[in-house]
Design a protein around this motif. Structure first.
Motif, PDB file in Angstrom:
ATOM      1  N   LYS A 142      31.429  39.525  11.212  1.00  0.00           N
ATOM      2  CA  LYS A 142      32.079  40.814  11.522  1.00  0.00           C
ATOM      3  C   LYS A 142      33.004  41.129  10.368  1.00  0.00           C
ATOM      4  O   LYS A 142      34.045  40.491  10.218  1.00  0.00           O
ATOM      5  CB  LYS A 142      32.928  40.692  12.800  1.00  0.00           C
ATOM      6  CG  LYS A 142      32.214  41.066  14.080  1.00  0.00           C
ATOM      7  CD  LYS A 142      33.167  40.992  15.255  1.00  0.00           C
ATOM      8  CE  LYS A 142      33.790  42.343  15.503  1.00  0.00           C
ATOM      9  NZ  LYS A 142      34.307  42.505  16.854  1.00  0.00           N
ATOM     10  N   LEU A 143      32.615  42.091   9.564  1.00  0.00           N
ATOM     11  CA  LEU A 143      33.446  42.437   8.408  1.00  0.00           C
ATOM     12  C   LEU A 143      34.613  43.303   8.893  1.00  0.00           C
ATOM     13  O   LEU A 143      34.412  44.438   9.324  1.00  0.00           O
ATOM     14  CB  LEU A 143      32.620  43.188   7.369  1.00  0.00           C
ATOM     15  CG  LEU A 143      33.376  43.471   6.075  1.00  0.00           C
ATOM     16  CD1 LEU A 143      33.674  42.176   5.331  1.00  0.00           C
ATOM     17  CD2 LEU A 143      32.606  44.404   5.184  1.00  0.00           C
ATOM     18  N   GLU A 144      35.817  42.723   8.849  1.00  0.00           N
ATOM     19  CA  GLU A 144      36.995  43.457   9.330  1.00  0.00           C
ATOM     20  C   GLU A 144      38.056  43.474   8.235  1.00  0.00           C
ATOM     21  O   GLU A 144      39.210  43.120   8.445  1.00  0.00           O
ATOM     22  CB  GLU A 144      37.513  42.830  10.633  1.00  0.00           C
ATOM     23  CG  GLU A 144      36.516  43.051  11.767  1.00  0.00           C
ATOM     24  CD  GLU A 144      36.969  42.497  13.096  1.00  0.00           C
ATOM     25  OE1 GLU A 144      37.705  41.488  13.103  1.00  0.00           O
ATOM     26  OE2 GLU A 144      36.580  43.071  14.133  1.00  0.00           O
ATOM     27  N   GLU A 145      37.613  43.883   7.057  1.00  0.00           N
ATOM     28  CA  GLU A 145      38.479  43.936   5.886  1.00  0.00           C
ATOM     29  C   GLU A 145      38.069  45.200   5.137  1.00  0.00           C
ATOM     30  O   GLU A 145      36.882  45.438   4.927  1.00  0.00           O
ATOM     31  CB  GLU A 145      38.211  42.671   5.063  1.00  0.00           C
ATOM     32  CG  GLU A 145      38.862  42.625   3.725  1.00  0.00           C
ATOM     33  CD  GLU A 145      40.365  42.405   3.803  1.00  0.00           C
ATOM     34  OE1 GLU A 145      41.065  43.077   3.035  1.00  0.00           O
ATOM     35  OE2 GLU A 145      40.829  41.610   4.634  1.00  0.00           O
ATOM     36  N   TRP A 146      39.042  46.043   4.764  1.00  0.00           N
ATOM     37  CA  TRP A 146      38.693  47.321   4.125  1.00  0.00           C
ATOM     38  C   TRP A 146      38.341  47.149   2.655  1.00  0.00           C
ATOM     39  O   TRP A 146      37.579  47.926   2.110  1.00  0.00           O
ATOM     40  CB  TRP A 146      39.834  48.330   4.289  1.00  0.00           C
ATOM     41  CG  TRP A 146      39.983  48.683   5.726  1.00  0.00           C
ATOM     42  CD1 TRP A 146      40.966  48.277   6.583  1.00  0.00           C
ATOM     43  CD2 TRP A 146      39.064  49.456   6.519  1.00  0.00           C
ATOM     44  NE1 TRP A 146      40.708  48.750   7.844  1.00  0.00           N
ATOM     45  CE2 TRP A 146      39.569  49.481   7.841  1.00  0.00           C
ATOM     46  CE3 TRP A 146      37.875  50.133   6.233  1.00  0.00           C
ATOM     47  CZ2 TRP A 146      38.920  50.149   8.875  1.00  0.00           C
ATOM     48  CZ3 TRP A 146      37.230  50.806   7.261  1.00  0.00           C
ATOM     49  CH2 TRP A 146      37.749  50.803   8.569  1.00  0.00           C
ATOM     50  N   THR A 147      38.924  46.134   2.020  1.00  0.00           N
ATOM     51  CA  THR A 147      38.641  45.934   0.596  1.00  0.00           C
ATOM     52  C   THR A 147      38.216  44.488   0.375  1.00  0.00           C
ATOM     53  O   THR A 147      38.935  43.712  -0.249  1.00  0.00           O
ATOM     54  CB  THR A 147      39.886  46.251  -0.252  1.00  0.00           C
ATOM     55  OG1 THR A 147      40.996  45.525   0.291  1.00  0.00           O
ATOM     56  CG2 THR A 147      40.207  47.725  -0.252  1.00  0.00           C
TER      57      THR A 147
END
Length: 195
Positions: A58-63
């Motif tokens: 689960k990609l939960e990083e904006w950068t």
């Protein structure tokens, strides 16, 4: 870095916030002693060639800024980094008349389209519709990775036949050739003019 014997698959990726992501880093060079991913999350240890995978459920990083590195037998190291665009469709889109109801014929009014929590805003296009007719398209030139609230304003000169006419705005993310096949869009509920 030029001459780094690493290949990323894919090297460019567009991913929705919260979705899984997987990127392979591979080499065909024979002088690579070991390789791995350095990342704030999902990093790997030092692994043997030819392939090492960066995977996040689960990609939960904006950068996200992962980089794949290789250590060569001569002790030198090089890295390559993928280009990742993380997007999020708006929580909601709505049209308001800033409290001017009813409107008076022959005057100018502003309708405002609020787009709440969208990213990246530089890929956003807002299109205004009067009935089924497109009346304004607006893009945004801020450049930020995190979700923002933004708005678009449509100036209308009221005419009598606008009474009962519906206006709506649609927020659409244009994420380029690597993006989803169907453009993610969110439409406002129709706003009905009262003249």
């Amino acid at each position: 870095m030029a001459g780094c014997p690493l290949t990323l698959t894919p090297s460019e990726i567009v991913v929705k916030f919260g979705d899984p992501i997987l990127i392979n880093c591979s080499t065909s060079a024979t002088d690579v002693e070991g390789m791995g991913w350095e990342a704030p999350f999902g990093g790997t240890g030092f692994e043997h060639p030819p392939v090492v995978t960066w995977r996040v459920e689960k990609l939960e990083e904006w950068t996200p800024s992962p980089s794949c590195y290789a250590t060569l037998v001569d002790g030198s190291q090089c890295t390559v980094s993928p280009l990742i665009t993380v997007y999020k469709t708006p929580d909601f889109v709505s049209v308001s008349d800033m409290g001017h109801v009813p409107m008076v014929e022959g005057r100018e009014y502003d309708l405002k389209c609020d787009v709440i929590s969208v990213a990246p805003v530089q890929n956003l296009t807002v299109t205004w519709y009067r009935g089924n007719e497109t009346v304004l398209t607006e893009t945004f030139n801020e450049s930020t990775a995190i979700p923002v609230n933004t708005s678009s304003t449509l100036k209308i000169s009221t005419q009598r036949d606008y009474n009962g006419l519906t206006f709506r705005c649609e927020a659409e993310l244009h994420l380029g050739p690597k993006g989803p096949k169907f453009l993610p869009n969110t439409s406002s509920p129709p706003y009905t003019a009262v003249i």
